[in-house]
Design a protein around this motif. Structure first.
Motif, PDB file in Angstrom:
ATOM      1  N   LEU A 155       0.848  -1.187   0.000  1.00 54.91           N
ATOM      2  CA  LEU A 155       0.000   0.000   0.000  1.00 54.91           C
ATOM      3  C   LEU A 155       0.889   1.244   0.000  1.00 54.91           C
ATOM      4  N   SER A 156       0.286   2.409  -0.117  1.00 57.25           N
ATOM      5  CA  SER A 156       1.036   3.646   0.047  1.00 57.25           C
ATOM      6  C   SER A 156       1.639   3.678   1.448  1.00 57.25           C
ATOM      7  N   ASN A 157       2.816   4.271   1.564  1.00 55.94           N
ATOM      8  CA  ASN A 157       3.447   4.365   2.885  1.00 55.94           C
ATOM      9  C   ASN A 157       3.155   5.718   3.530  1.00 55.94           C
ATOM     10  N   ARG A 158       3.733   5.951   4.706  1.00 55.81           N
ATOM     11  CA  ARG A 158       3.471   7.192   5.438  1.00 55.81           C
ATOM     12  C   ARG A 158       3.865   8.417   4.616  1.00 55.81           C
ATOM     13  N   ARG A 159       5.024   8.383   4.001  1.00 57.21           N
ATOM     14  CA  ARG A 159       5.481   9.534   3.230  1.00 57.21           C
ATOM     15  C   ARG A 159       4.503   9.892   2.117  1.00 57.21           C
ATOM     16  N   GLU A 160       4.002   8.849   1.418  1.00 55.62           N
ATOM     17  CA  GLU A 160       3.103   9.100   0.295  1.00 55.62           C
ATOM     18  C   GLU A 160       1.744   9.604   0.767  1.00 55.62           C
ATOM     19  N   ILE A 161       1.188   9.043   1.846  1.00 55.35           N
ATOM     20  CA  ILE A 161      -0.126   9.500   2.299  1.00 55.35           C
ATOM     21  C   ILE A 161      -0.023  10.917   2.855  1.00 55.35           C
ATOM     22  N   LEU A 165      -2.169  13.931   1.399  1.00 54.69           N
ATOM     23  CA  LEU A 165      -2.998  14.699   2.325  1.00 54.69           C
ATOM     24  C   LEU A 165      -2.632  16.174   2.293  1.00 54.69           C
ATOM     25  N   ALA A 166      -1.349  16.467   2.108  1.00 58.83           N
ATOM     26  CA  ALA A 166      -0.894  17.857   2.062  1.00 58.83           C
ATOM     27  C   ALA A 166      -1.527  18.623   0.910  1.00 58.83           C
ATOM     28  N   ASP A 167      -1.905  17.902  -0.154  1.00 58.58           N
ATOM     29  CA  ASP A 167      -2.561  18.559  -1.292  1.00 58.58           C
ATOM     30  C   ASP A 167      -3.946  19.089  -0.924  1.00 58.58           C
ATOM     31  N   SER A 268     -10.451  -0.564  15.700  1.00 60.23           N
ATOM     32  CA  SER A 268     -10.988   0.726  16.141  1.00 60.23           C
ATOM     33  C   SER A 268     -10.708   1.743  15.048  1.00 60.23           C
ATOM     34  N   LEU A 269     -11.694   2.589  14.745  1.00 59.20           N
ATOM     35  CA  LEU A 269     -11.537   3.560  13.670  1.00 59.20           C
ATOM     36  C   LEU A 269     -11.874   4.961  14.151  1.00 59.20           C
ATOM     37  N   GLY A 270     -11.078   5.921  13.692  1.00 56.56           N
ATOM     38  CA  GLY A 270     -11.347   7.329  13.936  1.00 56.56           C
ATOM     39  C   GLY A 270     -11.644   8.033  12.632  1.00 56.56           C
ATOM     40  N   VAL A 271     -12.643   8.911  12.640  1.00 51.68           N
ATOM     41  CA  VAL A 271     -13.061   9.651  11.446  1.00 51.68           C
ATOM     42  C   VAL A 271     -12.844  11.130  11.682  1.00 51.68           C
ATOM     43  N   VAL A 272     -12.254  11.810  10.704  1.00 56.53           N
ATOM     44  CA  VAL A 272     -12.079  13.251  10.806  1.00 56.53           C
ATOM     45  C   VAL A 272     -12.261  13.885   9.424  1.00 56.53           C
ATOM     46  N   GLN A 273     -13.070  14.934   9.362  1.00 58.32           N
ATOM     47  CA  GLN A 273     -13.192  15.705   8.126  1.00 58.32           C
ATOM     48  C   GLN A 273     -12.277  16.911   8.232  1.00 58.32           C
ATOM     49  N   LEU A 274     -11.569  17.200   7.155  1.00 56.86           N
ATOM     50  CA  LEU A 274     -10.680  18.354   7.160  1.00 56.86           C
ATOM     51  C   LEU A 274     -11.466  19.618   7.457  1.00 56.86           C
ATOM     52  N   THR A 280      -2.541  21.571   9.431  1.00 54.53           N
ATOM     53  CA  THR A 280      -1.339  20.841   9.020  1.00 54.53           C
ATOM     54  C   THR A 280      -1.675  19.363   8.864  1.00 54.53           C
ATOM     55  N   VAL A 281      -0.814  18.651   8.145  1.00 52.57           N
ATOM     56  CA  VAL A 281      -1.000  17.207   7.979  1.00 52.57           C
ATOM     57  C   VAL A 281      -0.946  16.515   9.337  1.00 52.57           C
TER      58      VAL A 281
END
Length: 318
Positions: A155-161, A165-167, A268-274, A280-281
């Motif tokens: 899968l995508s790694n931390r750097r890629e996500i 996300l920064a976009d 366990s899942l957490g949901v957040v809308q920007l 910041t990321v």
């Protein structure tokens, strides 16, 4: 004058007497899988697709030939047999990429998945499934691929996500964007009970399953250990909650079957809308992790939504 039975007649008679054998023969001929049954160092029965993968056709057949002919060298063959014996003896299938050779001498990389036909006889007959992964392996060997992908799950790694996300953080495009933070409950128990190798196979399968539950435009990534993140562009909090519950249920229903090993987990899942306050990321990921931590503190197998700083909304409970 009575007609002498042909080989086909005899085969049809055997099939009528043994429907299971007939089904197996039909499967080997028609299934689009490269499957072979091997024993005593030889290919006993191979599928049509297996023959074609190794460069054989209607006039030639791998059945009855030595396995060594499919490997590039004696040392490669001996090493494969040793690894296979160790895996089978430990109650695990063999799942790795092996360099094979075709009938014409050309080589290819295949993903070999080998399993004993009877686990109580690990040194007996085995089933091989081979998939040509030459192109995928070449892609993975590229520096650009390894820089963006996780080695275990692909899968995508931390750097890629974080880059993706920064976009979206601070964007003025006004489209809603949400993030899911996933933490597998009690995954350390899986590692402790089954070992790191089995745990890695579980993470790979789980990651691939998650990809099938989201849209093609979404990004599933592994941050580290048993923590995953899903980026949901053009998705508001309401629909992100629906996706989160869908993933929670899918994870709870997922089963790892790896040789003699069987396990299941929950998450366990957490949901957040920007939102503007998450500028910041790190702030976005932190909010998702806080909501996920709240879900875990509530007993796991649940979803919590980050509403604002220090505030959560319950979606589902164990």
């Amino acid at each position: 004058m009575r007609r002498r039975p042909s080989g086909e007649d005899m085969q049809n008679h055997q099939d009528a007497a043994d429907p299971t054998a007939a089904r197996m023969r039909a499967l080997l001929v028609r299934a689009p899988l490269a499957v072979a049954f091997v024993g005593a160092g030889r290919f006993e029965v191979v599928s049509e697709h297996f023959n074609h993968l190794f460069g054989h056709g209607d006039d030639t057949d791998l059945s009855g030939t030595d396995q060594r002919g499919a490997l590039v060298s004696d040392s490669s063959h001996q090493a494969l047999q040793a690894r296979m014996g160790a895996a089978f003896g430990g109650g695990r299938p063999l799942d790795e990429e092996v360099e094979f050779v075709r009938r014409d001498g050309s080589r290819f990389w295949g993903r070999l998945q080998a399993t004993p036909v009877h686990w109580e006889q690990p040194a007996g007959e085995a089933m091989w499934v081979v998939e040509d992964v030459t192109a995928a392996r070449t892609q993975r060997m590229q520096p650009t691929w390894s820089a963006k992908h996780d080695e275990v799950t692909e899968l995508s790694n931390r750097r890629e996500i974080e880059r993706r996300l920064a976009d979206h953080v601070g964007s003025r495009r006004h489209e809603p964007v949400s993030v899911l933070f996933i933490d597998i409950d009690k995954f350390s128990d899986v590692v402790q009970g089954m070992g790191a190798e089995v745990a890695d196979h579980f993470l790979y399968g789980l990651g691939q399953m998650l990809v099938t539950k989201v849209r093609a435009s979404d990004v599933v990534a592994r941050l580290e250990n048993d923590h995953f993140v899903v980026l949901l562009p053009d998705c508001d909090q309401h629909y992100a909650q629906i996706v989160a519950e869908k993933l929670r249920s899918a994870i709870a229903g997922y089963r790892l079957r790896w040789g003699l090993h069987r396990t299941r987990v929950k998450a366990s899942l957490g949901v957040v809308q920007l939102q503007p306050t998450l500028d910041t990321v790190d702030a976005v990921l932190g909010a998702g992790q806080l909501a996920c931590t709240e879900a875990k503190a509530a007993g796991g197998d649940s979803v919590r939504v980050f509403v604002s700083s220090g505030s959560y909304e319950e979606l589902a409970g164990a």
